[in-house]
Structures are given as structure tokens and as C-alpha cells.
Design an enzyme around this catalytic site. Sequence first.
Site, PDB file in Angstrom:
ATOM      1  N   SER A 108       0.833  -1.203   0.000  1.00  0.00           N
ATOM      2  CA  SER A 108       0.000   0.000   0.000  1.00  0.00           C
ATOM      3  C   SER A 108       0.866   1.252   0.000  1.00  0.00           C
ATOM      4  O   SER A 108       2.020   1.246   0.443  1.00  0.00           O
ATOM      5  CB  SER A 108      -0.900   0.027   1.235  1.00  0.00           C
ATOM      6  OG  SER A 108      -1.714  -1.123   1.295  1.00  0.00           O
TER       7      SER A 108
HETATM    8  N1  SAH Z   1      -0.760  -4.854   4.101  1.00  0.00           N
HETATM    9  C1  SAH Z   1       0.017  -5.097   2.904  1.00  0.00           C
HETATM   10  C2  SAH Z   1      -0.668  -4.672   1.627  1.00  0.00           C
HETATM   11  C3  SAH Z   1      -1.673  -5.618   1.295  1.00  0.00           C
HETATM   12  S1  SAH Z   1      -2.291  -5.740  -0.340  1.00  0.00           S
HETATM   13  C4  SAH Z   1       1.377  -4.472   2.982  1.00  0.00           C
HETATM   14  O1  SAH Z   1       1.687  -3.777   3.961  1.00  0.00           O
HETATM   15  O2  SAH Z   1       2.165  -4.702   2.061  1.00  0.00           O
HETATM   16  C5  SAH Z   1      -3.607  -6.846   0.069  1.00  0.00           C
HETATM   17  C6  SAH Z   1      -3.196  -8.250   0.434  1.00  0.00           C
HETATM   18  O3  SAH Z   1      -4.369  -8.940   0.869  1.00  0.00           O
HETATM   19  C7  SAH Z   1      -2.637  -9.053  -0.732  1.00  0.00           C
HETATM   20  O4  SAH Z   1      -1.381  -9.556  -0.393  1.00  0.00           O
HETATM   21  C8  SAH Z   1      -3.677 -10.158  -0.928  1.00  0.00           C
HETATM   22  O5  SAH Z   1      -3.114 -11.375  -1.377  1.00  0.00           O
HETATM   23  C9  SAH Z   1      -4.258 -10.277   0.465  1.00  0.00           C
HETATM   24  N2  SAH Z   1      -5.587 -10.891   0.549  1.00  0.00           N
HETATM   25  C10 SAH Z   1      -6.633 -10.771  -0.297  1.00  0.00           C
HETATM   26  N3  SAH Z   1      -7.694 -11.490   0.135  1.00  0.00           N
HETATM   27  C11 SAH Z   1      -7.298 -12.081   1.306  1.00  0.00           C
HETATM   28  C12 SAH Z   1      -7.927 -12.975   2.239  1.00  0.00           C
HETATM   29  N4  SAH Z   1      -9.182 -13.412   2.069  1.00  0.00           N
HETATM   30  N5  SAH Z   1      -7.214 -13.369   3.307  1.00  0.00           N
HETATM   31  C13 SAH Z   1      -5.940 -12.958   3.515  1.00  0.00           C
HETATM   32  N6  SAH Z   1      -5.292 -12.126   2.670  1.00  0.00           N
HETATM   33  C14 SAH Z   1      -5.948 -11.696   1.570  1.00  0.00           C
END
Ligand code: SAH
Length: 214
Positions: free
Chosen positions: A64
Site C-alpha cells: 500500500s
Molecule cells: N498490508 C500489505 C498490503 C496488502 S495488499 C502491505 O503492507 O504490504 C492486500 C493483500 O491482501 C494481498 O497480499 C492479498 O493477497 C491479500 N488478501 C486478499 N484477500 C485475502 C484474504 N481473504 N485473506 C488474507 N489475505 C488476503
Amino acid sequence: MNDSYRHKGLRRKLAEEVRSKGIKDERILEAIEKIPRHFFLDSSFVEFAYQDKPFPIGSGQTISQPYTVAFQTELLEVEKGDKVLEIGTGSGYQACILQEMGARVFSIERHHSLYTKTKKLLAQMKYQPRLFYGDGYKGLPAFAPFDKILITAAAPSVPETLLQQLKPGGIMVVPVGKADTQIMKKIRKTGQDDYQEENCGYFRFVPMLGDKAK
Ligand code: SAH
């Protein structure tokens, strides 16, 4: 992994930029100054690490934008010792920000390759949030209840199961909506089944998907 004076200088500027966009919690700005964000990006992208922008991290996912990380963290009102559940570990950067602020962090990622990559990276750093491979929609019933729950992917609606894993008095921050834009919601659990909801602006996240992926 090299963290030079140049990187530190770039981080100071980044923290200033995030401050100028309205983030007031000094602890968040300090965490941004401390944590080498370039470690969380593939090495060829070092020069992008300290721009206030999201960035691809593999498996079609993104780290993000620092401002968004700071904004969600501020809404979460993190206190030292808080037990925080993060959905969407991704690069692990957000989890480290929370840990730097004294939270006890549990984080779930549904992409196995990202989970493994991030686990390996964090093992080389001083941050050790507890990482889980699984479906964030299910939360972590074995470790519930949580003081705070932070969802870092776009949920089509507020996930009920996760609300149940929040302590009374706890806060959930979740971007709710479809593909293009989501409303950032701050939900305070005021009683066992009572909630106060606040809409906090529009953002754009990758979608929260059900079940695990390889
Ligand atoms: N917090 C992260 C950014 C996340 S992007 C950082 O600091 O880099 C969103 C993430 O959510 C992705 O890696 C994606 O694979 C994950 N995601 C999507 N759906 C999900 C679910 N149901 N359970 C766990 N993770 C999930």
C-alpha cells in the site's frame, strides 16, 4: 540488506510528505522514518521505495501507499500492547509499522508465495509479527478476541465473522466496496452486538478474495 544514510534521508522526507497530507500521530511518522521500506520491494525498485505510492510486490498484489498505511493506522488508534489482527500481510510493511508502535501483531495472507516470501524477509529483520497462511475471512478464532482488526484489501461488505472476533470497545478499519473505489470504514464495537460506524473517505485497494491461493 543495506540501509544507508541516503535511505534514511529519503525516509525522513517521506515521513514529512505523509505529515503534510494530514497524518498527526507522531508514532506513525516515527515508524515510517525507522522502517526501511526498500527492504519490502524487489531490489530493482529501490528508487521507488520512498515515493508516496503503492507498488507491485508479486502475485498481482501491491504494497500500500505509505499515506494509506498511515491513514489506516491512525484510524486504528493503536495502543502499546494492543492485540491486532491484520488481513492481507502482503509485503509485511504494515505489520511492521504496527509492531514498531508496540502492538502484538497477527497477520493473515491468502497467497502462499507471498506468505513464504514475507516470512523469509521478516526473519532477517527485527520485526516478528505472527504470520499465518489462510483465508482472512475466517480470522483467527484460536487467538480471538482482538483489540483491533485492520483489513488491507477491499471487502465487498463488512466481514461478520471478523466483527465477532473483535473485543467490545475494539476498532475495525476496513475499505468496503467493489473494484474501483472503496469507502474506508472505522467501526467501533460498543457492545456485544452494537457498533458505531464512521465513513472516512475513498481509497483503492486490491480485492479481498475468499479462500486460499497457491
Ligand atoms: N498490508 C500489505 C498490503 C496488502 S495488499 C502491505 O503492507 O504490504 C492486500 C493483500 O491482501 C494481498 O497480499 C492479498 O493477497 C491479500 N488478501 C486478499 N484477500 C485475502 C484474504 N481473504 N485473506 C488474507 N489475505 C488476503
